[in-house]
Design a protein around this motif. Structure first.
Motif, PDB file in Angstrom:
ATOM      1  N   ALA A 186      -4.812  -1.652  -5.251  1.00 43.27           N
ATOM      2  CA  ALA A 186      -4.391  -0.810  -4.111  1.00 43.27           C
ATOM      3  C   ALA A 186      -5.641   0.458  -4.130  1.00 43.27           C
ATOM      4  CB  ALA A 186      -3.109  -0.203  -4.437  1.00 43.27           C
ATOM      5  N   ASN A 187      -6.369   0.645  -5.122  1.00 42.44           N
ATOM      6  CA  ASN A 187      -7.438   1.390  -5.232  1.00 42.44           C
ATOM      7  C   ASN A 187      -8.760   0.830  -5.617  1.00 42.44           C
ATOM      8  OD1 ASN A 187      -5.875   4.040  -4.908  1.00 42.44           O
ATOM      9  ND2 ASN A 187      -4.712   3.063  -6.571  1.00 42.44           N
ATOM     10  N   PRO A 188      -9.289   0.149  -4.688  1.00 41.99           N
ATOM     11  CA  PRO A 188     -10.639  -0.464  -4.999  1.00 41.99           C
ATOM     12  C   PRO A 188     -11.598   0.533  -5.306  1.00 41.99           C
ATOM     13  CG  PRO A 188      -9.687  -1.040  -3.005  1.00 41.99           C
ATOM     14  CD  PRO A 188      -9.179  -0.109  -3.249  1.00 41.99           C
ATOM     15  N   ASP A 189     -12.237   0.052  -6.662  1.00 42.88           N
ATOM     16  CA  ASP A 189     -13.455   1.129  -6.803  1.00 42.88           C
ATOM     17  C   ASP A 189     -14.725   0.700  -6.920  1.00 42.88           C
ATOM     18  OD1 ASP A 189     -12.883  -0.534  -8.933  1.00 42.88           O
ATOM     19  OD2 ASP A 189     -12.092   0.859 -10.333  1.00 42.88           O
ATOM     20  N   LEU A 190     -15.580   1.170  -7.609  1.00 44.02           N
ATOM     21  CA  LEU A 190     -17.222   0.478  -7.668  1.00 44.02           C
ATOM     22  C   LEU A 190     -16.962  -0.848  -7.970  1.00 44.02           C
ATOM     23  CD1 LEU A 190     -20.172   0.920  -7.554  1.00 44.02           C
ATOM     24  CD2 LEU A 190     -19.997   1.949  -9.821  1.00 44.02           C
ATOM     25  N   PRO A 246      -7.935   8.373  -8.718  1.00 41.04           N
ATOM     26  CA  PRO A 246      -7.893   8.392  -7.263  1.00 41.04           C
ATOM     27  C   PRO A 246      -7.290   9.562  -6.672  1.00 41.04           C
ATOM     28  CG  PRO A 246      -6.825   6.262  -8.163  1.00 41.04           C
ATOM     29  CD  PRO A 246      -7.138   7.223  -9.394  1.00 41.04           C
ATOM     30  N   GLU A 247      -6.454  10.159  -7.226  1.00 44.67           N
ATOM     31  CA  GLU A 247      -5.838  11.327  -7.032  1.00 44.67           C
ATOM     32  C   GLU A 247      -7.143  12.523  -6.634  1.00 44.67           C
ATOM     33  OE1 GLU A 247      -4.533   9.764  -9.193  1.00 44.67           O
ATOM     34  OE2 GLU A 247      -3.026   8.724  -8.123  1.00 44.67           O
ATOM     35  N   ASN A 268       0.902  -1.202   0.154  1.00 45.04           N
ATOM     36  CA  ASN A 268       0.044   0.058   0.019  1.00 45.04           C
ATOM     37  C   ASN A 268       0.794   1.172   0.034  1.00 45.04           C
ATOM     38  OD1 ASN A 268      -2.951   0.054  -0.048  1.00 45.04           O
ATOM     39  ND2 ASN A 268      -2.686  -1.618   1.288  1.00 45.04           N
ATOM     40  N   LEU A 288     -19.995  10.696  -5.269  1.00 46.50           N
ATOM     41  CA  LEU A 288     -18.764  11.165  -5.696  1.00 46.50           C
ATOM     42  C   LEU A 288     -18.860  12.032  -7.194  1.00 46.50           C
ATOM     43  CD1 LEU A 288     -15.979   8.864  -4.741  1.00 46.50           C
ATOM     44  CD2 LEU A 288     -16.361  10.921  -4.026  1.00 46.50           C
ATOM     45  N   ALA A 310     -10.177  12.035  -6.778  1.00 46.97           N
ATOM     46  CA  ALA A 310     -11.062  11.597  -5.518  1.00 46.97           C
ATOM     47  C   ALA A 310     -10.825  12.020  -4.296  1.00 46.97           C
ATOM     48  CB  ALA A 310     -11.728  10.024  -5.734  1.00 46.97           C
ATOM     49  N   TYR A 323      -2.215  -1.760  -9.084  1.00 42.49           N
ATOM     50  CA  TYR A 323      -2.701  -0.352  -9.091  1.00 42.49           C
ATOM     51  C   TYR A 323      -4.242  -0.298  -8.551  1.00 42.49           C
ATOM     52  CZ  TYR A 323      -4.297   4.393 -10.401  1.00 42.49           C
ATOM     53  OH  TYR A 323      -4.910   5.407 -10.349  1.00 42.49           O
ATOM     54  N   GLN A 350       1.605   7.906 -13.942  1.00 40.04           N
ATOM     55  CA  GLN A 350       0.499   8.549 -14.113  1.00 40.04           C
ATOM     56  C   GLN A 350       0.115   8.712 -15.576  1.00 40.04           C
ATOM     57  OE1 GLN A 350       0.827  12.298 -12.082  1.00 40.04           O
ATOM     58  NE2 GLN A 350      -0.844  12.099 -11.082  1.00 40.04           N
ATOM     59  N   ILE A 401     -13.556   5.463  -5.008  1.00 38.35           N
ATOM     60  CA  ILE A 401     -12.172   4.788  -5.069  1.00 38.35           C
ATOM     61  C   ILE A 401     -11.515   5.141  -3.674  1.00 38.35           C
ATOM     62  CG2 ILE A 401      -9.968   5.260  -6.006  1.00 38.35           C
ATOM     63  CD1 ILE A 401     -11.475   6.271  -8.525  1.00 38.35           C
ATOM     64  N   LEU A 402     -11.021   3.962  -2.891  1.00 42.78           N
ATOM     65  CA  LEU A 402     -10.516   3.993  -1.726  1.00 42.78           C
ATOM     66  C   LEU A 402      -9.116   3.973  -2.064  1.00 42.78           C
ATOM     67  CD1 LEU A 402     -12.600   1.190  -0.087  1.00 42.78           C
ATOM     68  CD2 LEU A 402     -12.990   3.631  -0.091  1.00 42.78           C
ATOM     69  N   SER A 403      -8.112   4.267  -1.184  1.00 37.15           N
ATOM     70  CA  SER A 403      -6.776   4.099  -1.228  1.00 37.15           C
ATOM     71  C   SER A 403      -6.147   4.113   0.285  1.00 37.15           C
ATOM     72  CB  SER A 403      -6.169   5.147  -1.948  1.00 37.15           C
ATOM     73  OG  SER A 403      -6.688   6.535  -1.387  1.00 37.15           O
ATOM     74  N   PHE A 446     -16.493  -3.446  -5.338  1.00 37.99           N
ATOM     75  CA  PHE A 446     -17.733  -3.803  -4.561  1.00 37.99           C
ATOM     76  C   PHE A 446     -18.763  -4.536  -5.237  1.00 37.99           C
ATOM     77  CE2 PHE A 446     -15.731  -0.400  -1.945  1.00 37.99           C
ATOM     78  CZ  PHE A 446     -16.449  -0.295  -0.830  1.00 37.99           C
TER      79      PHE A 446
END
Lengths: 137, 228
Positions: A31-35, B132-133, A5, A86, B135, A28, A16, B2-4, A38
């Motif tokens: 480390a960044n779980p999104d919709l 993510p950034e 992490n 969001l 968000a 990537y 980027q 987005i979780l981080s 879920f």
């Protein structure tokens, strides 16, 4: 996992602009779980519940599997509610309201269903669904 | 969404816990173990709700499911006989052909759902792309407008407040209908779970049936209509 992490935001920064591919992409997105994550968790819980309903013989465990299915639907509602909030949707809270009603209906369903189980056990002395075949010709 | 950072770590922990507890719910031999695994699955999902900023729903989930529904389940398991299951003399699954068919069905369902999520989410992402950034920055901005808590280490969210406002403002009719549904459920489960004696003492049995049952259970005669 913690190291992972800590490292991954750096990786994300480094990559980027360059299109990420293969393993980096997987790292990537882990480390960044999104919709989508879920939704996949919700889908897996739903399918586990369906498998329980279809394979088990114990009627009480079948009821528990139904609770699992309803819970998976709740998870999807909450995930979409968060996603829409969001993106700035003013009605995003509707997902949480739906979840409240799903929980209410699940509680009512469990009460009635377990009442039926008790009545059935009193009359048929069994909780195995393959022995409850009064409606089978 | 987005979780981080640590949120991502906790997301994976609780997601795996929910999945494995769900699997064990379905596979446990003893129904009490099933109930306990279901409780841990529900608690893990409540933790996922917290990660998705639905604190109130997480609380309701734990109070209603774990505190109410699961206690009901455990009582019913206690009331019916599960001894045969525990001793291992009874098969807990349906016959093998049915199990194979349903597992194939479930695998197809997994494939279909994963495909649908993959396709659908990609389309959704193209509509509103959020990194993510971005968000995280958005979240930080939103958090700044919230009131600080008493200790000053965190902020007070207004998620529950907006949920309650929307629930009573826009969903008040469904809310009332839900209360009627719960009333019906209470009455229905009481009616369903009554024994024949309780039914007889409330004068709620067909006279013909009562005569037949009296042969089997003589005590029923003492319970003849007490009222009126």
């Amino acid at each position: 996992m913690i190291m992972f992490n800590l490292i991954s935001p750096t990786l994300a920064f480094l990559f980027q602009d360059a299109p990420r591919s293969g393993f980096e992409q997987i790292k990537y997105s882990a480390a960044n779980p999104d919709l989508a994550k879920f939704l996949v968790i919700g889908a897996l819980l739903f399918i586990i519940g369906v498998a329980g309903v279809l394979t088990r013989r114990n009627i009480i465990v079948i009821f528990m599997s139904i609770e699992l299915i309803l819970n998976a639907a709740n998870l999807n509602f909450i995930a979409f509610s968060r996603y829409l909030s969001l993106t700035g949707d003013p009605d995003a809270i509707a997902g949480q309201i739906f979840t409240v009603f799903v929980i209410v209906v699940a509680a009512a369903e469990a009460a009635i269903g377990l009442g039926i189980v008790i009545a059935l056990y009193r009359n048929k002395e069994t909780i195995w669904i393959d022995e409850i075949d009064l409606l089978k010709w | 969404m987005i979780l981080s950072g640590y949120e991502a770590l906790f997301f994976w922990i609780f997601a795996l816990a929910a999945i494995f507890a769900g699997l064990l719910t379905v596979m446990a031999r003893n129904a009490v173990h099933s109930a306990l695994f279901l409780i841990s699955s529900l608690v893990s999902v409540a933790a996922l709700f917290v990660l998705a900023r639905a604190e109130f729903i997480a609380g309701v989930q734990i109070l209603v499911y774990v505190g109410g529904v699961m206690v009901l389940f455990l009582f019913v398991i206690m009331l019916v006989n599960v001894g045969a299951e525990e001793r291992g003399t009874e098969e807990i699954f349906n016959n093998q052909r049915q199990v194979a068919a349903s597992l194939i069905f479930c695998l197809l369902l997994v494939g279909g759902v994963l495909y649908a999520v993959n396709k659908g989410y990609r389309g959704l992402q193209e509509q509103n792309r959020i990194t993510p950034e971005a968000a995280a920055a958005q979240e930080a901005n939103r958090d700044k407008s919230l009131a600080p808590s008493a200790t000053g280490s965190s902020r007070i969210t207004n998620d529950s407040q907006s949920l309650a406002a929307s629930l009573y403002r826009y969903a008040s009719l469904p809310f009332e209908i839900a209360s009627v549904l719960l009333l019906v459920a209470i009455i229905g489960s009481v009616m369903l779970a009554r024994t024949l004696r309780q039914e007889a003492s409330a004068d709620d049995v067909d006279p013909e049936t009562l005569k037949e049952e009296m042969v089997r259970d003589p005590e029923l005669t003492n319970l003849e209509p007490q009222s009126e």
